[in-house]
Design a protein around this motif. Sequence first.
Motif, PDB file in Angstrom:
ATOM      1  N   PHE A 123       0.847   9.055  -5.875  1.00  0.00           N
ATOM      2  CA  PHE A 123       0.703  10.447  -5.440  1.00  0.00           C
ATOM      3  C   PHE A 123       2.036  11.170  -5.272  1.00  0.00           C
ATOM      4  CE2 PHE A 123      -3.742   9.992  -5.094  1.00  0.00           C
ATOM      5  CZ  PHE A 123      -4.012   8.757  -4.523  1.00  0.00           C
ATOM      6  N   GLY A 124       3.152  10.453  -5.393  1.00  0.00           N
ATOM      7  CA  GLY A 124       4.464  11.086  -5.274  1.00  0.00           C
ATOM      8  C   GLY A 124       5.106  10.781  -3.940  1.00  0.00           C
ATOM      9  N   SER A 125       4.325  10.886  -2.883  1.00  0.00           N
ATOM     10  CA  SER A 125       4.812  10.592  -1.542  1.00  0.00           C
ATOM     11  C   SER A 125       3.612  10.487  -0.622  1.00  0.00           C
ATOM     12  CB  SER A 125       5.733  11.703  -1.039  1.00  0.00           C
ATOM     13  OG  SER A 125       4.980  12.888  -0.834  1.00  0.00           O
ATOM     14  N   PHE A 126       3.854   9.960   0.578  1.00  0.00           N
ATOM     15  CA  PHE A 126       2.778   9.865   1.563  1.00  0.00           C
ATOM     16  C   PHE A 126       2.273  11.259   1.916  1.00  0.00           C
ATOM     17  CE2 PHE A 126       0.028   8.294   4.625  1.00  0.00           C
ATOM     18  CZ  PHE A 126       0.301   8.744   5.915  1.00  0.00           C
ATOM     19  N   ASP A 127       3.187  12.228   2.060  1.00  0.00           N
ATOM     20  CA  ASP A 127       2.784  13.592   2.395  1.00  0.00           C
ATOM     21  C   ASP A 127       1.920  14.212   1.301  1.00  0.00           C
ATOM     22  OD1 ASP A 127       5.685  14.717   4.332  1.00  0.00           O
ATOM     23  OD2 ASP A 127       3.834  13.696   4.903  1.00  0.00           O
ATOM     24  N   GLN A 128       2.300  13.959   0.051  1.00  0.00           N
ATOM     25  CA  GLN A 128       1.495  14.499  -1.044  1.00  0.00           C
ATOM     26  C   GLN A 128       0.117  13.846  -1.073  1.00  0.00           C
ATOM     27  OE1 GLN A 128       4.968  14.033  -3.775  1.00  0.00           O
ATOM     28  NE2 GLN A 128       4.115  15.811  -4.772  1.00  0.00           N
ATOM     29  N   PHE A 129       0.075  12.549  -0.765  1.00  0.00           N
ATOM     30  CA  PHE A 129      -1.227  11.867  -0.668  1.00  0.00           C
ATOM     31  C   PHE A 129      -2.085  12.539   0.414  1.00  0.00           C
ATOM     32  CE2 PHE A 129      -4.531   9.052   0.303  1.00  0.00           C
ATOM     33  CZ  PHE A 129      -4.489   8.772   1.663  1.00  0.00           C
ATOM     34  N   LEU A 143       0.838  -1.202   0.000  1.00  0.00           N
ATOM     35  CA  LEU A 143       0.000   0.000   0.000  1.00  0.00           C
ATOM     36  C   LEU A 143       0.873   1.251   0.000  1.00  0.00           C
ATOM     37  CD1 LEU A 143      -2.709   1.490   0.196  1.00  0.00           C
ATOM     38  CD2 LEU A 143      -2.586   1.218   2.674  1.00  0.00           C
ATOM     39  N   ALA A 144       1.922   1.239   0.836  1.00  0.00           N
ATOM     40  CA  ALA A 144       2.824   2.395   0.917  1.00  0.00           C
ATOM     41  C   ALA A 144       3.470   2.654  -0.447  1.00  0.00           C
ATOM     42  CB  ALA A 144       3.881   2.156   1.974  1.00  0.00           C
ATOM     43  N   GLU A 145       3.887   1.563  -1.089  1.00  0.00           N
ATOM     44  CA  GLU A 145       4.512   1.671  -2.417  1.00  0.00           C
ATOM     45  C   GLU A 145       3.547   2.284  -3.420  1.00  0.00           C
ATOM     46  OE1 GLU A 145       7.876   0.835  -1.118  1.00  0.00           O
ATOM     47  OE2 GLU A 145       7.697   1.057  -3.298  1.00  0.00           O
ATOM     48  N   GLU A 146       2.323   1.768  -3.386  1.00  0.00           N
ATOM     49  CA  GLU A 146       1.325   2.226  -4.356  1.00  0.00           C
ATOM     50  C   GLU A 146       0.947   3.685  -4.119  1.00  0.00           C
ATOM     51  OE1 GLU A 146       0.697   0.348  -6.835  1.00  0.00           O
ATOM     52  OE2 GLU A 146      -0.762   1.685  -7.776  1.00  0.00           O
ATOM     53  N   ILE A 147       0.870   4.094  -2.844  1.00  0.00           N
ATOM     54  CA  ILE A 147       0.570   5.495  -2.519  1.00  0.00           C
ATOM     55  C   ILE A 147       1.693   6.376  -3.054  1.00  0.00           C
ATOM     56  CG2 ILE A 147       0.513   7.150  -0.599  1.00  0.00           C
ATOM     57  CD1 ILE A 147      -1.269   5.191   0.922  1.00  0.00           C
ATOM     58  N   LYS A 148       2.919   5.929  -2.846  1.00  0.00           N
ATOM     59  CA  LYS A 148       4.082   6.695  -3.300  1.00  0.00           C
ATOM     60  C   LYS A 148       4.080   6.826  -4.820  1.00  0.00           C
ATOM     61  CE  LYS A 148       9.057   6.768  -2.503  1.00  0.00           C
ATOM     62  NZ  LYS A 148      10.179   5.965  -2.001  1.00  0.00           N
ATOM     63  N   SER A 149       3.835   5.708  -5.505  1.00  0.00           N
ATOM     64  CA  SER A 149       3.919   5.781  -6.969  1.00  0.00           C
ATOM     65  C   SER A 149       2.740   6.531  -7.569  1.00  0.00           C
ATOM     66  CB  SER A 149       4.063   4.378  -7.574  1.00  0.00           C
ATOM     67  OG  SER A 149       2.807   3.758  -7.679  1.00  0.00           O
ATOM     68  N   SER A 181     -22.502  18.412   3.208  1.00  0.00           N
ATOM     69  CA  SER A 181     -22.257  17.126   3.865  1.00  0.00           C
ATOM     70  C   SER A 181     -21.693  16.124   2.877  1.00  0.00           C
ATOM     71  CB  SER A 181     -23.562  16.579   4.448  1.00  0.00           C
ATOM     72  OG  SER A 181     -24.144  17.522   5.320  1.00  0.00           O
ATOM     73  N   GLY A 182     -20.790  15.265   3.349  1.00  0.00           N
ATOM     74  CA  GLY A 182     -20.247  14.251   2.448  1.00  0.00           C
ATOM     75  C   GLY A 182     -19.062  13.553   3.047  1.00  0.00           C
ATOM     76  N   TRP A 183     -18.292  12.889   2.154  1.00  0.00           N
ATOM     77  CA  TRP A 183     -17.154  12.088   2.565  1.00  0.00           C
ATOM     78  C   TRP A 183     -15.987  12.303   1.608  1.00  0.00           C
ATOM     79  CZ3 TRP A 183     -17.164   7.995   6.333  1.00  0.00           C
ATOM     80  CH2 TRP A 183     -18.387   7.831   7.004  1.00  0.00           C
ATOM     81  N   ALA A 184     -14.773  12.156   2.139  1.00  0.00           N
ATOM     82  CA  ALA A 184     -13.587  12.071   1.293  1.00  0.00           C
ATOM     83  C   ALA A 184     -13.159  10.605   1.288  1.00  0.00           C
ATOM     84  CB  ALA A 184     -12.463  12.930   1.842  1.00  0.00           C
ATOM     85  N   TRP A 185     -12.623  10.155   0.150  1.00  0.00           N
ATOM     86  CA  TRP A 185     -12.295   8.739  -0.014  1.00  0.00           C
ATOM     87  C   TRP A 185     -10.966   8.515  -0.695  1.00  0.00           C
ATOM     88  CZ3 TRP A 185     -15.859   5.701   2.262  1.00  0.00           C
ATOM     89  CH2 TRP A 185     -17.187   6.151   2.347  1.00  0.00           C
ATOM     90  N   LEU A 186     -10.291   7.433  -0.298  1.00  0.00           N
ATOM     91  CA  LEU A 186      -9.248   6.829  -1.112  1.00  0.00           C
ATOM     92  C   LEU A 186      -9.902   5.552  -1.641  1.00  0.00           C
ATOM     93  CD1 LEU A 186      -6.281   6.701  -2.109  1.00  0.00           C
ATOM     94  CD2 LEU A 186      -5.771   5.347  -0.061  1.00  0.00           C
ATOM     95  N   VAL A 187      -9.967   5.426  -2.955  1.00  0.00           N
ATOM     96  CA  VAL A 187     -10.652   4.274  -3.546  1.00  0.00           C
ATOM     97  C   VAL A 187      -9.719   3.532  -4.486  1.00  0.00           C
ATOM     98  CG1 VAL A 187     -12.922   5.412  -3.483  1.00  0.00           C
ATOM     99  CG2 VAL A 187     -11.529   5.557  -5.563  1.00  0.00           C
ATOM    100  N   LEU A 195      -5.283   3.463  -7.421  1.00  0.00           N
ATOM    101  CA  LEU A 195      -5.698   4.291  -6.286  1.00  0.00           C
ATOM    102  C   LEU A 195      -6.134   5.664  -6.775  1.00  0.00           C
ATOM    103  CD1 LEU A 195      -3.005   3.745  -3.491  1.00  0.00           C
ATOM    104  CD2 LEU A 195      -5.393   3.016  -3.445  1.00  0.00           C
ATOM    105  N   GLU A 196      -7.231   6.160  -6.230  1.00  0.00           N
ATOM    106  CA  GLU A 196      -7.719   7.510  -6.563  1.00  0.00           C
ATOM    107  C   GLU A 196      -8.244   8.168  -5.315  1.00  0.00           C
ATOM    108  OE1 GLU A 196      -9.504   6.468 -11.000  1.00  0.00           O
ATOM    109  OE2 GLU A 196     -10.857   7.288  -9.479  1.00  0.00           O
ATOM    110  N   ILE A 197      -8.166   9.503  -5.289  1.00  0.00           N
ATOM    111  CA  ILE A 197      -8.809  10.259  -4.207  1.00  0.00           C
ATOM    112  C   ILE A 197     -10.069  10.886  -4.788  1.00  0.00           C
ATOM    113  CG2 ILE A 197      -8.623  12.307  -2.736  1.00  0.00           C
ATOM    114  CD1 ILE A 197      -5.630  11.658  -2.498  1.00  0.00           C
ATOM    115  N   THR A 198     -11.159  10.770  -4.053  1.00  0.00           N
ATOM    116  CA  THR A 198     -12.424  11.321  -4.532  1.00  0.00           C
ATOM    117  C   THR A 198     -13.252  11.786  -3.334  1.00  0.00           C
ATOM    118  OG1 THR A 198     -14.350  10.875  -5.924  1.00  0.00           O
ATOM    119  CG2 THR A 198     -13.634   9.088  -4.537  1.00  0.00           C
ATOM    120  N   SER A 199     -14.351  12.443  -3.597  1.00  0.00           N
ATOM    121  CA  SER A 199     -15.279  12.739  -2.501  1.00  0.00           C
ATOM    122  C   SER A 199     -16.696  12.536  -3.018  1.00  0.00           C
ATOM    123  CB  SER A 199     -15.091  14.159  -1.957  1.00  0.00           C
ATOM    124  OG  SER A 199     -15.577  15.130  -2.861  1.00  0.00           O
TER     125      SER A 199
END
Lengths: 191, 188
Positions: free
Chosen positions: B95-101, B87-93, B115-121, B127-131
């Motif tokens: 988003f660039g880094s964990f901090d950037q994620f 997971l860490a590897e995939e986040i890095k590749s 009202s709503g939610w933020a997601w990592l899907v 991997l994508e970030i969405t809301s």
Amino acid sequence: MAFTLPPLPYPLDALAGHGISKEQIDFHYNKHHKGYVTKLNAAAEKTPELKEKTIEQLIKEKAPVFNLAAQIWNHTFYWNCMSPNGGGAPTGAIAEAINKDFGSFDKMKEEFSAAAAGHFGSGWAWLVKDGDKLKVHQTHDAGCPLADGLKPILTCDVWEHAFYIDYRNDKAAYVQSFWKTVNWDFVNSQL
Amino acid sequence: ALDPHIDKETMTIHHTKHHNTYVTNLNKAIEGSALAEKSVDELVADLNAVPEDIRTAVRNNGGGHANHSLFWTLLSPNGGGEPTGELAEEIKSTFGSFDQFKEKFAAAAAGRFGSGWAWLVVNNGKLEITSTPNQDSPLSEGKTPVLGLDVWEHAYYLNYQNRRPDYISAFWNVVNWDEVARLYSEAK
């Protein structure tokens, strides 16, 4: 600064006797309402053409400016709909209009309260004039009846920030308190 | 357990009132129908299979039940820190880094208006970030949530009031990365 936060029509603790506390209004007015004004001014710094427009004109814009302008307008209207001397039954023209279009104040109150308590997520419950008829109307998030060609007459904010300090999840209890504050003079002036 | 990041009163009301109400209302909506046999995730993954007259109720309350059920599993008093392994590897590749994620996820959470939610899907293996607005679930869009943050005001108002960014920052202290990693490995 192009846009300003209109003053609250009463002190922060004015509605506490009716169930809307000083703390609730303080956060709502000084953080949320004020926050929208601050953000709109920031947006106007980036897009100076916005400074030439009124809030009502900006309600015709798209998000994100729409959200800010509409929430500024909606909150100003909301504060004016309430008063420490409010509550009780409507009188004057609004009373007649309510009886004509709903049958009775109790029926309108029931429908409005159901709309307010039942709205899913963030939004507003409204009494609006649609042509020559009074209706209960709901808007979601920053939705404003002005953008829908309707005339706002009365509103209740049902974003959770409007009641969470005083009522937690009990939105229905908040709506009951809201009725004790309704400023029928202001409502009459909007007809 | 998640104090001071997410306070006890919020957790109590959030679970016993808000989440509970979604369950109650979902049950009411699907009572007596064949839908009662489905899991909540199955329900929200295929809203078109839900009769139109109860679809909104299922979308809202089924979504609420699915989202919150997942949310509780993603929080832990022993959480925080950083993900490891694949997971860490995939986040890095991705988003660039964990901090950037974290920055992008926080932006999605802060930027969700109303009202709503933020997601990592996981979407088609990536991997994508969405809301999503209200109680809409990424499952309804065919995406698998592996991390979510509730940004309805009820999720943070008692402790943070209007300061949603402070709540988002605090959230990182309680993320159960083991569970996120498990969900990711199942979904990819």
